[in-house]
Design an enzyme around this catalytic site. Structure first.
Site, PDB file in Angstrom:
ATOM      1  N   ARG A   1     -12.445   6.599  -1.160  1.00  0.00           N
ATOM      2  CA  ARG A   1     -11.459   5.545  -0.882  1.00  0.00           C
ATOM      3  C   ARG A   1     -11.911   4.205  -1.468  1.00  0.00           C
ATOM      4  NH1 ARG A   1      -7.634   7.247   2.279  1.00  0.00           N
ATOM      5  NH2 ARG A   1      -6.801   5.183   2.662  1.00  0.00           N
TER       6      ARG A   1
ATOM      7  N   CYS B   1       0.808  -1.220   0.000  1.00  0.00           N
ATOM      8  CA  CYS B   1       0.000   0.000   0.000  1.00  0.00           C
ATOM      9  C   CYS B   1       0.849   1.282   0.000  1.00  0.00           C
ATOM     10  CB  CYS B   1      -0.987  -0.044   1.154  1.00  0.00           C
ATOM     11  SG  CYS B   1      -2.401   1.021   0.862  1.00  0.00           S
TER      12      CYS B   1
ATOM     13  N   HIS C   1      -3.452  -5.250   2.181  1.00  0.00           N
ATOM     14  CA  HIS C   1      -2.887  -4.928   3.477  1.00  0.00           C
ATOM     15  C   HIS C   1      -2.589  -6.156   4.302  1.00  0.00           C
ATOM     16  CE1 HIS C   1      -2.049  -0.945   4.461  1.00  0.00           C
ATOM     17  NE2 HIS C   1      -3.094  -0.494   3.821  1.00  0.00           N
TER      18      HIS C   1
END
Ligand code: GLN
Length: 240
Positions: free
Chosen positions: A126, A93, A189
């Site tokens: 997002r 990320c 993630h």
């Protein structure tokens, strides 16, 4: 046999348990009787890439990325040489975004490491949620979680995977992350590797091959719990 893992900037880039990736790499070596050393390089430390077989750069919020960008400037050359020499790297990320030319938000532009000719631009909506990929480094689908405002343009690089479900590099592109030499850059993630042991073993195999100059078959491990969790998530996301 022994591998040295560098955990880069664990004090700044450590969102969502990215440290689990380092623990997973280490454990899967230990379970196979292979030696491992973990070296942590904190913000401001000089990173000695010559001692590293594997490096992990985690994710961070915009603020931490801005700070990191400044420290990383001094490491640019060593970092690039490491990657070009086939050094193994997992960048997640915020760490993935920092490998490119820049990460631009409404408030700032962080200059990247220029290791990859990619760039990232932020948008307010997002891209968040569970994600499922088909990746050339894993027979099982890769499962993970993404949460990013940045949209990454990877040009003609090979992606880490094609998106089966979720967003990835940018809406509609159908591609997630980047695969270049022995580097995986990804929005998935932490902990990506405990959820996807085949991806972990891909990185370990590459590091062993680079260090010892020959392909070393990794003993299979009992990954029943991991396989079950992977299958459960894949089914849930595909609604089958
Ligand atoms: N700050 C970056 C973004 O929002 C990366 C965030 C993260 O590492 N989760 O795109």
């Amino acid at each position: 046999m022994k591998l040295t893992i560098g955990h880069l900037y664990p004090d700044l880039l450590n969102l969502y348990g990215d440290v689990g990736n380092v623990q997973c790499l280490a454990k899967r070596l230990i379970w196979r009787g292979i030696g491992v050393e973990i070296r942590r390089f904190f913000a401001g430390d000089k990173i000695d890439f010559s001692v590293l077989d594997l490096a992990v750069l985690g994710g961070g919020s915009d603020r931490e990325q801005g700070l990191c960008g400044r420290y990383l400037k001094k490491e640019r050359e060593g970092f690039r040489d490491y990657v070009e020499d086939g050094g193994v790297l997992l960048a997640v990320c915020g760490g993935y975004q920092l490998l490119g030319a820049y990460y631009k938000t409404a408030k700032m532009t962080v200059e990247g490491l220029h290791i990859l000719d990619i760039h990232t631009e932020w948008e307010p909506a997002r891209l968040t949620g569970n994600i499922l990929l088909k990746s050339p480094v894993s027979n099982s689908p890769v499962v993970g979680f993404e949460n990013h405002g940045g949209r990454t343009c990877i040009g003609s690089y090979a992606p880490f995977g094609s998106v089966i479900c979720g967003y990835g590099n940018e809406e509609g592109a159908g591609q997630e992350g980047v695969l270049y030499r022995n580097l995986i850059g990804t929005y998935l993630h932490g902990p990506l590797l405990p959820k996807n042991p085949e991806v972990c073993d891909f990185l370990l195999s590459r590091a062993l091959e680079r260090k010892y100059g020959t392909q070393i078959a990794l003993n299979p491990l009992r990954d029943e719990a991991e396989r079950q969790a992977n299958r459960y998530m894949a089914r849930r996301l595909l609604r089958v």
